[in-house]
Design an enzyme around this catalytic site. Structure first.
Site, PDB file in Angstrom:
ATOM      1  N   LYS A 164     -43.753   7.908 -18.745  1.00 41.75           N
ATOM      2  CA  LYS A 164     -43.218   9.238 -18.422  1.00 41.75           C
ATOM      3  C   LYS A 164     -43.005   9.432 -16.921  1.00 41.75           C
ATOM      4  O   LYS A 164     -41.984   9.998 -16.512  1.00 41.75           O
ATOM      5  CB  LYS A 164     -44.167  10.303 -18.968  1.00 41.75           C
ATOM      6  CG  LYS A 164     -43.580  11.698 -18.948  1.00 41.75           C
ATOM      7  CD  LYS A 164     -44.435  12.671 -19.737  1.00 41.75           C
ATOM      8  CE  LYS A 164     -43.774  14.052 -19.768  1.00 41.75           C
ATOM      9  NZ  LYS A 164     -44.583  14.985 -20.573  1.00 41.75           N
ATOM     10  N   MET A 202     -35.006  -5.396 -58.796  1.00 40.25           N
ATOM     11  CA  MET A 202     -35.070  -6.825 -58.498  1.00 40.25           C
ATOM     12  C   MET A 202     -36.466  -7.378 -58.783  1.00 40.25           C
ATOM     13  O   MET A 202     -36.620  -8.452 -59.376  1.00 40.25           O
ATOM     14  CB  MET A 202     -34.677  -7.087 -57.039  1.00 40.25           C
ATOM     15  CG  MET A 202     -34.533  -8.561 -56.719  1.00 40.25           C
ATOM     16  SD  MET A 202     -33.277  -9.384 -57.732  1.00 40.25           S
ATOM     17  CE  MET A 202     -31.880  -9.375 -56.620  1.00 40.25           C
ATOM     18  N   GLU A 226     -37.621   8.566 -36.922  1.00 44.33           N
ATOM     19  CA  GLU A 226     -37.207   7.527 -35.961  1.00 44.33           C
ATOM     20  C   GLU A 226     -36.708   6.266 -36.658  1.00 44.33           C
ATOM     21  O   GLU A 226     -35.842   5.562 -36.136  1.00 44.33           O
ATOM     22  CB  GLU A 226     -38.351   7.172 -35.016  1.00 44.33           C
ATOM     23  CG  GLU A 226     -38.674   8.239 -33.979  1.00 44.33           C
ATOM     24  CD  GLU A 226     -39.744   9.208 -34.442  1.00 44.33           C
ATOM     25  OE1 GLU A 226     -40.094   9.185 -35.650  1.00 44.33           O
ATOM     26  OE2 GLU A 226     -40.232   9.989 -33.609  1.00 44.33           O
ATOM     27  N   PHE A 228     -53.379  10.059 -25.501  1.00 42.47           N
ATOM     28  CA  PHE A 228     -52.697  10.675 -26.638  1.00 42.47           C
ATOM     29  C   PHE A 228     -51.288  10.088 -26.798  1.00 42.47           C
ATOM     30  O   PHE A 228     -50.528  10.025 -25.833  1.00 42.47           O
ATOM     31  CB  PHE A 228     -52.617  12.193 -26.448  1.00 42.47           C
ATOM     32  CG  PHE A 228     -51.852  12.883 -27.542  1.00 42.47           C
ATOM     33  CD1 PHE A 228     -52.320  12.858 -28.852  1.00 42.47           C
ATOM     34  CD2 PHE A 228     -50.645  13.519 -27.281  1.00 42.47           C
ATOM     35  CE1 PHE A 228     -51.612  13.476 -29.866  1.00 42.47           C
ATOM     36  CE2 PHE A 228     -49.920  14.139 -28.292  1.00 42.47           C
ATOM     37  CZ  PHE A 228     -50.413  14.115 -29.588  1.00 42.47           C
ATOM     38  N   GLN A 229     -50.969   9.682 -27.983  1.00 44.73           N
ATOM     39  CA  GLN A 229     -49.674   9.070 -28.328  1.00 44.73           C
ATOM     40  C   GLN A 229     -49.347   7.844 -27.473  1.00 44.73           C
ATOM     41  O   GLN A 229     -48.197   7.581 -27.153  1.00 44.73           O
ATOM     42  CB  GLN A 229     -48.532  10.097 -28.273  1.00 44.73           C
ATOM     43  CG  GLN A 229     -48.638  11.143 -29.377  1.00 44.73           C
ATOM     44  CD  GLN A 229     -47.378  11.966 -29.575  1.00 44.73           C
ATOM     45  OE1 GLN A 229     -46.633  12.208 -28.635  1.00 44.73           O
ATOM     46  NE2 GLN A 229     -47.150  12.411 -30.810  1.00 44.73           N
TER      47      GLN A 229
END
Lengths: 187, 558
Positions: B163, B471, B51, B113-114
């Site tokens: 959802k 760097m 993602e 969940f999630q």
């Protein structure tokens, strides 16, 4: 502390919806602005709330606080309420040790401050008092010798004096409370 | 007509002309993906490896095209994986709309969940965000999200959709996109005259051009302004491409890794004109010694940038393109003439202190960047990672056009470049896109090579491989007595084989005389190419302003 640091009262109109308090509070904490108190409640319009924020900072910081608040999409309007043209009030509830012997003395002081005793127990009274911050501080000082069991303050709330208002009649919000016609300055 | 929430989201995307989204499926967005399958003729979905890649790709797409970039992720980890990408877009004012799924309304707040409170997480890194609790609000929220992302100073907006909202149905009617406010209320004849007065009084004007020039599409107007005023011009890192890099008045970047000419000119000028820039600490360094003799004139669309980092003498808040056009009209009828002595002085400085690097002893990263510029004739789109690779790419490629330079300036996100180059290539299929990387940054998100190969994107990844986190190592070398704590990575990964394993072409480059051949081979190849360039870990980025110093005290060599 920097001598240019002053206390300022800001009145902030916000859209009355979930998360708005967290957005405003989060802005103060992540940018490191000092906040003395914040009180919030709904206005005469149920879709708009009004926050009164007491903040500390020098002029440059105050300018930034106002501009950063203005950038929040849920913030409708931010105005400073200077002491000379505003009325400030705060409510305090104080639970003080009070037995039969000193109850009337406490009651006398409460009367002078135009407060009220709202609860009495054998060894304590709970006092309600409204005023600007200096009045409340003076009262609390007088209660100290009796022994303060607990104390809670609402934080300052304020309005402009006279017939001036912050002006929320013209504000249009759509049915989802996302404002119409407003042009937030963003970042 | 009655549509589900999932279909409404897609219809609203179409209202805004969105034909490409970058996303990753998951449980909470199953219904959106189901609807996407039915709309695949109208909306192309790009599936990255992660993602974070989707977020960077949407950002890269937005930067390369000027249109809103859209990404989509599922709830919980899908949403949190977007966070670095959203923060990157926020810091660089890139218009991105991110959609996340969430658990259904009844499960919200139950540690389901999630489930994650992604609006809470992204509050400080979005211009605004929404959680949609009722399908009847969905269309307005999506439209508002696009409006907020584009309006004024652009930025990312997140829309979190539980959802059940994607399943529920409501009436949908197509609408034209909401109009954008212009933010020019404060641009008045008086405010413009004030600026013209300062310019007229100035003998040594200096122009500092930032990313706002690109957002606003004001590059031509800024060029005209600079020529009329006779100001040497520098860009911030975000401003590169907003002013032609080969123009006589261009002095290169300003600030920490700016040029001596820009930093000295900024310090000696009597009028410092900042347009679409925010005086970042990487530009200003020591604020007390910044442009000490100058009046500062600041023009920006975001009022909160005025007096934030640097106290200004005068400002105009408005859309840059509009403001610059109004100023140019007035300059045309004014007595303002370029001061040739001042321009000569700066030209001498440019000549005396050109951007340079030690020649000989192996392949030089700066040379690779120079050759990319020459061989593409400055027509490529260059995305970068963060660190030395980024600054060399900023210094040694002369950007001619806006939106040809794509780099994480504000957040400094290592791992940004590959995802961003994928978004840029999809948005600008006619362009040759490069991702100039270091080995450290490339390793962070090299999984997106799979995406580039899958969609047959002809991106050329140039890894300036010094086997170190260059760097940070440079700082350790200069300021920490050469204690190279954890920056000498020197792993045995074979990037050529890695590229081949992903199905890309892998090339290696270690000799200066092979640079043109290898670059040409890459440019003529089909599909994605990775070039592993062997460079020395002791090569450093110069010039450099030491921490806390004034910008004029820039070090030009070791």
């Amino acid at each position: 502390m920097n001598e240019n640091v002053n206390r300022h009262v800001l009145s902030v109109l916000v859209v009355n919806q979930t998360g708005v308090l967290s957005r405003v509070a989060g802005l103060f904490s992540r940018r490191g602005y000092s906040i003395d108190s914040l009180s919030v409640g709904v206005t005469q319009r149920e879709d708009i709330s009004r926050m009164t924020i007491v903040a500390r900072g020098d002029d440059a910081t105050l300018e930034q606080i106002k501009k950063q608040l203005d950038k929040l999409v849920d913030v409708i309007k931010v105005v400073f309420l200077p002491p000379e043209s505003s009325v400030y009030r705060e409510l305090v509830l104080v639970k003080v040790n009070a037995d039969a012997e000193n109850r009337s003395a406490i009651s006398g002081i409460v009367d002078i401050f135009r407060g009220g005793i709202i609860d009495v127990a054998p060894d304590a009274v709970t006092v309600e008092l409204t005023g600007d911050q200096s009045k409340i501080e003076a009262f609390v000082e007088l209660m100290q010798p009796y022994g303060i069991q607990e104390l809670v303050r609402t934080g300052l709330t304020a309005l402009q004096r006279g017939n001036r208002t912050i002006g929320l009649d013209d504000i249009e919000l759509d049915e989802n409370y996302s404002e119409i016609g407003r042009t937030p300055h963003h970042g | 007509m009655q549509l589900t929430g999932a279909e409404i989201i897609l219809e609203c995307l179409k209202e805004h002309g969105v034909d490409t989204i970058f996303g990753y499926p998951g449980g909470a967005v199953l219904n959106i993906y189901d609807a996407l399958a039915k709309h695949s003729d109208d909306i192309r979905h790009i599936l990255p490896s992660h993602e974070q890649g989707a977020a960077h790709a949407a950002d890269g797409y937005a930067r390369a095209t000027g249109r809103v970039g859209v990404c989509l992720a599922t709830s919980g980890p899908g949403a949190t994986n977007l966070v670095t990408g959203i923060a990157t877009a926020y810091m660089d004012s890139s218009p991105v709309v991110a959609f996340t799924g969430n658990v259904g309304g009844p499960l919200l707040g139950k540690d389901s969940f999630q489930e994650v409170d992604i609006t809470g997480v992204t509050m400080p890194i979005t211009k605004h965000n929404f959680i949609v609790r009722d399908v009847n609000q969905l269309h307005n929220v999506v439209r508002r999200a696009f409006q907020i992302a584009r309006e004024g100073r652009p930025g990312p907006v997140l829309v979190d959709v539980p959802k059940d909202v994607t399943v529920n149905k409501t009436e949908y009617r197509r609408q034209e996109p909401l109009p954008l406010a212009e933010h020019n209320e404060q641009v008045t004849a008086d405010s413009l005259e004030g600026a013209i007065e300062m310019i007229t009084e100035s003998r040594r004007p200096f122009l500092f051009s930032g990313g706002g020039v690109i957002c606003s599409g004001a590059h031509r107007d800024v060029l005209e302004f600079a020529e009329r005023v006779g100001a040497p011009v520098s860009c911030s890192l975000m401003g590169l491409g907003g002013f032609p890099g080969n123009h006589g008045q261009f002095c290169g970047m300003i600030g920490m890794h700016g040029t001596k000419a820009s930093n000295v000119a900024a310090t000696q000028c009597d009028l410092f004109i900042a347009v679409g820039a925010r005086f970042s600490d990487r530009v200003v360094s020591n604020a007390k010694r910044f442009a000490p003799d100058a009046k500062i004139l600041h023009i920006d669309i975001d009022p909160a940038e005025i007096n934030k980092n640097i106290k200004t003498h005068y400002h105009i808040v408005g859309d840059l393109k509009y403001v610059m056009q109004r100023l140019n009209e007035r300059l045309q009828n004014s007595a303002v003439e370029p001061n040739q002595d001042w321009l000569q002085e700066i030209a001498q400085l440019k000549k005396a202190y050109p951007l340079t690097y030690p020649k000989g002893n192996g392949l030089k990263p700066q040379y690779v960047v120079e050759r990319i510029y020459e061989l593409t004739q400055g027509n490529a789109v260059i995305a970068t990672e963060v660190g030395q690779n980024q600054i060399w790419s900023a210094q040694f490629y002369k950007y001619q056009e806006p939106r040809t330079w794509i780099s994480s300036g504000g957040l400094g996100t290592m791992g940004f470049g590959l995802g961003a180059s994928i978004g840029a290539q999809i948005g600008r299929p006619e362009k040759q896109v490069f991702n100039i990387a270091g080995d450290g940054s490339f390793r962070m998100n090299c999984n997106e090579l799979a995406t580039a190969v899958e969609y047959n994107l002809p991106i050329i990844v140039v890894i300036l491989n010094n086997r170190a986190l260059g760097m940070v190592r440079q700082w350790q070398d200069l300021f920490f007595d050469r204690r190279f704590s954890q920056t000498t990575i020197d792993r045995t990964t074979d990037f050529v084989k890695l590229a081949e394993a992903y199905g890309a072409t892998g090339l290696s480059l270690s000799r200066t005389e092979d640079v043109d051949d290898v670059l040409m081979q890459a440019m003529n190849a089909d599909g994605t190419v990775v070039i592993d360039c062997e460079v020395d870990p002791n090569d450093k980025v110069f010039p450099m302003v030491p921490p806390g110093a004034a910008i004029e005290d820039i070090i030009t060599e070791e």
